[in-house]
Scaffold this motif. Sequence first.
Motif, PDB file in Angstrom:
ATOM      1  N   LYS A 139     -21.062  70.223  85.000  1.00  0.00           N
ATOM      2  CA  LYS A 139     -21.412  70.353  83.581  1.00  0.00           C
ATOM      3  C   LYS A 139     -21.840  69.007  82.993  1.00  0.00           C
ATOM      4  O   LYS A 139     -22.815  68.919  82.233  1.00  0.00           O
ATOM      5  N   THR A 140     -21.115  67.956  83.353  1.00  0.00           N
ATOM      6  CA  THR A 140     -21.431  66.629  82.831  1.00  0.00           C
ATOM      7  C   THR A 140     -22.794  66.150  83.317  1.00  0.00           C
ATOM      8  O   THR A 140     -23.583  65.578  82.550  1.00  0.00           O
ATOM      9  N   THR A 143     -25.588  67.850  81.352  1.00  0.00           N
ATOM     10  CA  THR A 143     -25.735  67.278  80.014  1.00  0.00           C
ATOM     11  C   THR A 143     -26.441  65.926  80.069  1.00  0.00           C
ATOM     12  O   THR A 143     -27.332  65.632  79.267  1.00  0.00           O
ATOM     13  N   ALA A 198     -22.552  60.975  79.141  1.00  0.00           N
ATOM     14  CA  ALA A 198     -22.197  62.371  78.865  1.00  0.00           C
ATOM     15  C   ALA A 198     -20.774  62.629  79.323  1.00  0.00           C
ATOM     16  O   ALA A 198     -20.296  62.042  80.309  1.00  0.00           O
ATOM     17  N   GLU A 200     -18.087  66.111  79.683  1.00  0.00           N
ATOM     18  CA  GLU A 200     -17.832  67.543  79.531  1.00  0.00           C
ATOM     19  C   GLU A 200     -16.478  67.872  80.152  1.00  0.00           C
ATOM     20  O   GLU A 200     -15.981  67.144  81.013  1.00  0.00           O
TER      21      GLU A 200
END
Length: 356
Positions: A139-140, A143, A198, A200
């Motif tokens: 997820k990171t 992003t 980023a 997440e």
Amino acid sequence: NVPVASYYGETFKSVGLGRCLQKAKEMIGWDEKYPVRDMGNGKVRAVGGALAMQGSGISGVDQAAVEIRLSDEGTYNMLIGATDMGTGCDTILAQMAAECLECDVDRIAVHGVDTDVSPYDTGSYASSTTYVTGNAVIKTCETLKNKMIHLAAEKMDCTDEEVIFEGDRFYVPDSEKEITLETLATASHFNRNDVMSASESFSSPVSPPPFMAGMVEIELDKATGQVEIIDYAAAVDCGTPINENLARVQTEGGIVQGIGMALYENIQYRADGAMINNSFMQYKIPSRIDMGKLRVEFESAYEPTGPFGAKSIGEIVINTPSPALANAIYNACGVRLRELPMTSERIKMGMLKLEK
């Protein structure tokens, strides 16, 4: 893999247990050795097996956060909150980040955990790091990629949708517009209100279980009850292994721990509460010469909710030695033991009771 009903209302989306069972049987030579063979010297050889399942983190509880920063040299700094206890999670998480960011793994610098500055992570427990923290890494990365693409589009005077990211460069097809990652990284540190960083977090509503089949061949001395391990074959479904070498040595280590728990390790106390076996002179753990042959194979089953199809492997590997050895001992001499450790004294005493 056909989804099947499972525990607590969850549904299995990846099940390699049947293939694990078949593989372990082939590895150990089950059909030729089951249940017991008399060796003609007061010793018998027998086989026993066990199946196990575990989980991948604690659903609805475990949470992991990851932060990744683009440095001015075009490399990445990744901050995680999961401690590498020897399982290799720093390497595995770096591999995932490198795959997402389309770069070599040596361009991902993983920073050791410091709870004052690291992002939050429930911890390296409950078979959670690869599954839970791995998903947070993915997820990171997504992003961060979107932020980098937006900056690249700004520098090349185009829309985000036109930009193609290719690991070390950003470009617009069918044009001469291009900017390298290193140039973008340098540009991101001048006159901007949006740093290329980023973070997440991830928490899962499900806990897809890994599966394992473990089968052991033992030689039992009928005069003393002494057990010697001849061969241990393990087949594991941990989804898609991220790093098969690390998964294999983690499996081997867990099996050795399980054998120690099953046959040797025993905590005893005096009447006043003091521990009797408080040193390795009395508290016995297995060494390499106690292991016999130890072999591990993987039967991959892609887990759609896992990072790159992975499930956990941390705890499943210690689950099969105790029941597999108990079954082998039963096949060898008819003694069913339900207490650990299964020492030679307990085996022999059980044999004497059967003779009465």
